[in-house]
Design a protein around this motif. Structure first.
Motif, PDB file in Angstrom:
ATOM      1  N   ASP A 256       0.811  -1.208   0.000  1.00 47.08           N
ATOM      2  CA  ASP A 256       0.000   0.000   0.000  1.00 47.08           C
ATOM      3  C   ASP A 256       0.849   1.266   0.000  1.00 47.08           C
ATOM      4  O   ASP A 256       0.346   2.368   0.247  1.00 47.08           O
ATOM      5  CB  ASP A 256      -0.944   0.010   1.201  1.00 47.08           C
ATOM      6  N   GLY A 257       2.163   1.114  -0.264  1.00 52.40           N
ATOM      7  CA  GLY A 257       3.052   2.268  -0.270  1.00 52.40           C
ATOM      8  C   GLY A 257       3.455   2.746   1.091  1.00 52.40           C
ATOM      9  O   GLY A 257       4.038   3.821   1.235  1.00 52.40           O
ATOM     10  N   ALA A 451       1.909   8.686   4.731  1.00 52.08           N
ATOM     11  CA  ALA A 451       0.844   8.282   5.662  1.00 52.08           C
ATOM     12  C   ALA A 451       0.075   9.475   6.192  1.00 52.08           C
ATOM     13  O   ALA A 451       0.646  10.543   6.429  1.00 52.08           O
ATOM     14  CB  ALA A 451       1.443   7.505   6.831  1.00 52.08           C
ATOM     15  N   PRO A 452      -1.235   9.335   6.399  1.00 50.04           N
ATOM     16  CA  PRO A 452      -2.004  10.405   7.039  1.00 50.04           C
ATOM     17  C   PRO A 452      -1.440  10.714   8.416  1.00 50.04           C
ATOM     18  O   PRO A 452      -1.048   9.811   9.155  1.00 50.04           O
ATOM     19  CB  PRO A 452      -3.406   9.796   7.149  1.00 50.04           C
ATOM     20  N   GLU A 453      -1.417  11.997   8.773  1.00 51.59           N
ATOM     21  CA  GLU A 453      -0.777  12.395  10.021  1.00 51.59           C
ATOM     22  C   GLU A 453      -1.702  13.130  10.977  1.00 51.59           C
ATOM     23  O   GLU A 453      -1.304  13.490  12.089  1.00 51.59           O
ATOM     24  CB  GLU A 453       0.428  13.290   9.725  1.00 51.59           C
ATOM     25  N   GLU A 454      -2.941  13.379  10.588  1.00 51.78           N
ATOM     26  CA  GLU A 454      -3.863  14.117  11.440  1.00 51.78           C
ATOM     27  C   GLU A 454      -4.606  13.142  12.352  1.00 51.78           C
ATOM     28  O   GLU A 454      -5.445  12.367  11.901  1.00 51.78           O
ATOM     29  CB  GLU A 454      -4.873  14.892  10.588  1.00 51.78           C
ATOM     30  N   PHE A 455      -4.278  13.166  13.631  1.00 48.86           N
ATOM     31  CA  PHE A 455      -5.000  12.325  14.577  1.00 48.86           C
ATOM     32  C   PHE A 455      -5.038  13.008  15.937  1.00 48.86           C
ATOM     33  O   PHE A 455      -4.230  13.874  16.236  1.00 48.86           O
ATOM     34  CB  PHE A 455      -4.388  10.922  14.685  1.00 48.86           C
ATOM     35  N   ASP A 456      -5.991  12.598  16.736  1.00 50.63           N
ATOM     36  CA  ASP A 456      -6.261  13.254  18.009  1.00 50.63           C
ATOM     37  C   ASP A 456      -6.205  12.215  19.131  1.00 50.63           C
ATOM     38  O   ASP A 456      -7.128  11.431  19.296  1.00 50.63           O
ATOM     39  CB  ASP A 456      -7.651  13.895  17.949  1.00 50.63           C
ATOM     40  N   LEU A 485      -1.568  11.024  -1.133  1.00 50.84           N
ATOM     41  CA  LEU A 485      -0.940   9.947  -0.384  1.00 50.84           C
ATOM     42  C   LEU A 485      -1.410   8.598  -0.914  1.00 50.84           C
ATOM     43  O   LEU A 485      -2.533   8.476  -1.407  1.00 50.84           O
ATOM     44  CB  LEU A 485      -1.301  10.042   1.109  1.00 50.84           C
ATOM     45  N   PRO A 486      -0.574   7.567  -0.822  1.00 45.63           N
ATOM     46  CA  PRO A 486      -1.017   6.236  -1.239  1.00 45.63           C
ATOM     47  C   PRO A 486      -2.043   5.637  -0.289  1.00 45.63           C
ATOM     48  O   PRO A 486      -2.752   4.702  -0.631  1.00 45.63           O
ATOM     49  CB  PRO A 486       0.281   5.417  -1.240  1.00 45.63           C
ATOM     50  N   VAL A 487      -2.117   6.171   0.930  1.00 48.40           N
ATOM     51  CA  VAL A 487      -3.042   5.677   1.953  1.00 48.40           C
ATOM     52  C   VAL A 487      -3.901   6.848   2.417  1.00 48.40           C
ATOM     53  O   VAL A 487      -3.384   7.922   2.713  1.00 48.40           O
ATOM     54  CB  VAL A 487      -2.263   5.076   3.144  1.00 48.40           C
ATOM     55  N   SER A 488      -5.220   6.667   2.493  1.00 51.98           N
ATOM     56  CA  SER A 488      -6.116   7.759   2.861  1.00 51.98           C
ATOM     57  C   SER A 488      -6.536   7.717   4.324  1.00 51.98           C
ATOM     58  O   SER A 488      -7.075   8.689   4.841  1.00 51.98           O
ATOM     59  CB  SER A 488      -7.372   7.726   1.991  1.00 51.98           C
ATOM     60  N   LYS A 489      -6.308   6.597   4.995  1.00 52.88           N
ATOM     61  CA  LYS A 489      -6.672   6.483   6.408  1.00 52.88           C
ATOM     62  C   LYS A 489      -5.841   5.366   7.031  1.00 52.88           C
ATOM     63  O   LYS A 489      -5.582   4.349   6.386  1.00 52.88           O
ATOM     64  CB  LYS A 489      -8.154   6.155   6.569  1.00 52.88           C
ATOM     65  N   VAL A 490      -5.431   5.577   8.269  1.00 53.61           N
ATOM     66  CA  VAL A 490      -4.765   4.522   9.034  1.00 53.61           C
ATOM     67  C   VAL A 490      -5.459   4.401  10.379  1.00 53.61           C
ATOM     68  O   VAL A 490      -5.724   5.419  11.042  1.00 53.61           O
ATOM     69  CB  VAL A 490      -3.263   4.800   9.231  1.00 53.61           C
TER      70      VAL A 490
END
Length: 512
Positions: A256-257, A451-456, A485-490
């Motif tokens: 998934d990159g 990778a997505p980086e916005e998290f709380d 990004l190659p990934v839209s959610k983690v």
């Protein structure tokens, strides 16, 4: 993130944010500094009007004795009844109130209704990498090791009491990097102060990270006294990152990159295109590595060893290549990682007795043992968190898996030591949960390209502390500063579970 209006409506033990204590007014703010006790030096207080996302607040700044410079922000009219104490990054030395949401910032906390405080940890420095303050300053060093935490807590909560006429009903500590180290110090040494703690990318082994790893990455990068990898190598980092993803992406069972399991993947350098023999790095194309470059990169991945090949600390995680510029290559002497490592060696590692020391001078056979006395006081590696657990505290620790500054394996090792000491996951996860963040570097300092980086992490901690529901996942989505990004959610899951990723083009189902 938690909606600000919802945050403002949280119960205050019979009061709501809309009916905050009458004393918490702009007029009262102006006189607040005169009501504080003998634990303070010079202090001033001034009301700040609401602006944009920021509510109106009372700004209190000055000195907590003996030498802790601070700034505290007290919401006027929408206090949520809670206290928030922030850590700080690097070697601190300045009061930094802004920054990424849950790094070492109090801005987001104030927007959510917290009475929040930030400090310089008890000393002044020209930059986060400046450790010269420690030379001949045992008081400052003691504060930095951890004593600033209870002193700030006592002073901060007394300001809350003076302004609102009541104590906070809950207390939170949040920090990243050195602030993450301080968060673990709080849990281990001051277990009754905070009901909720977030430790992000903690520099748990500061002595090893600064003294051993910092020395290693500098020393092995030298050939005939000159660095092999310089700012010129930055242009090759995208190529190297592609090679790392090609070789290590599928270790978690999917392509998934995104490298979700960096450790255990050994790069095969023979599969990476070699530059023509005889050319220097600056003369070569962007899609090849010279033999010298391959040698240094391999040692950076490997990590420090002694003369007998015994491993002293894990090296840079595969997948961290895009962050090397920010921490180690940009201008070399100006890059933050080099600055931090150099400051540690000169002023902290050996009681300031080697003020001209560089990584090239470090002896990997003899010097690690000389760091142990400092490590026992500076590094929060104690796995016994029973006092924190018994006090009802809840702890979330997270770490970017592509962090090349505070390498993530040290937090994995620490969490595993807590599991062994305290009877396994069934008990530990009742109060302590650890989340791995694939593709993320160190504390949001530089944007992730994969990778997505916005998290709380604060909302799930609040839910855990205040409603008794432990976090089973934390979801990361792209931030405004990130491109495609190659990934839209983690989906981060409590360790030892691995994160799940949602590819940008897979239609909505989380990849298994």
């Amino acid at each position: 993130m938690l909606d600000l209006l919802a945050a403002a409506a949280l119960s205050l033990g019979g009061q709501t944010a809309e009916t905050a204590p009458a004393a918490a007014t702009a007029e009262h703010c102006g006189a607040l500094s005169k009501q504080l006790g003998s634990e303070f030096g010079a202090v001033e207080s001034v009301a700040v009007a609401a602006s944009g996302e920021d509510p109106a607040y009372c700004k209190v700044s000055g000195t907590i004795l003996p030498t802790i410079t601070f700034e505290m922000r007290l919401p006027i009219g929408n206090w949520n009844g809670k206290y928030y104490q922030a850590g700080c990054g690097g070697f601190c030395g300045n009061v930094i109130t802004g920054g990424p949401a849950y790094s070492n910032s109090i801005v987001t906390a104030t927007r959510r209704g917290y009475a929040a405080i930030a400090t310089d940890n008890g000393h002044r420095g020209s930059s986060p990498g400046d450790a010269s303050w420690a030379q001949g300053n045992p008081q400052g060093l003691d504060l930095f090791k951890g004593k600033w935490i209870p002193l700030t807590y006592a002073a901060g909560t007394s300001i809350v009491r003076a302004f609102y006429g009541q104590q906070p009903r809950l207390h939170y500590f949040v920090g990243c990097s050195n602030g993450g180290r301080a968060a673990l110090v709080a849990a281990q040494r001051y277990p009754t102060l905070f009901q909720g703690i977030i430790s992000g990318c903690p520099v748990i082994n500061m002595t090893k990270s600064g003294g051993i790893l910092g020395s290693w990455m500098n020393k092995v990068n030298l050939k005939d006294g000159k660095p092999v990898l310089t700012s010129d190598f930055v242009r090759k980092l995208p190529f190297l990152e592609r090679q790392a993803i090609k070789q290590c992406d599928a270790r978690d069972g999917k392509r998934d990159g995104l490298i979700s399991q960096p450790y255990g993947c050994r790069i095969n350098f023979s599969a990476i295109k070699s530059c023509p023999v005889g050319q220097s790095g600056s003369e070569t194309a962007d899609d090849c590595l010279t033999a010298d470059e391959k040698s240094v990169v391999a040692k950076w991945y490997q990590g420090p060893v002694d003369s007998k090949g015994r491993k002293l600390l894990a090296g840079f995680p595969v997948g961290s290549e895009s962050y090397w510029n920010f921490w180690y290559l940009r201008g070399m002497n100006q890059a933050r990682g080099n600055d931090l490592a150099g400051g540690f060696l000169r002023y902290l590692a050996f009681d300031g007795t080697r003020p001209t020391m560089t990584g090239a001078d470090f002896d990997f056979d003899k010097d690690p043992a000389k760091l142990e006395p400092l490590a026992r006081e500076l590094d929060p590696t104690n796995p016994d968190l029973s006092a924190f657990d018994n006090a009802g505290g809840k702890l979330i620790m997270w770490h970017g898996m592509a962090d090349p500054l505070s390498v993530p394996y040290q937090s994995v090792t620490y969490y595993q030591s807590v599991l062994r000491r305290m009877g396994g996951a069934a008990r530990v996860q009742k109060f302590f949960r650890y989340f791995l963040a694939p593709g993320l570097g160190h504390c949001w300092e530089a944007a992730s390209p994969t990778a997505p980086e916005e998290f709380d992490p604060l909302t799930p901690l609040e839910t855990w502390v205040e409603k008794g529901r432990a976090p089973d996942q934390i979801i990361a989505t792209p931030s405004s500063r990130q491109g495609a990004l190659p990934v839209s959610k983690v989906v981060y899951r409590p360790y030892p579970q691995m994160p799940k990723s949602l590819a940008a083009d897979n239609g909505g189902a989380v990849s298994q």
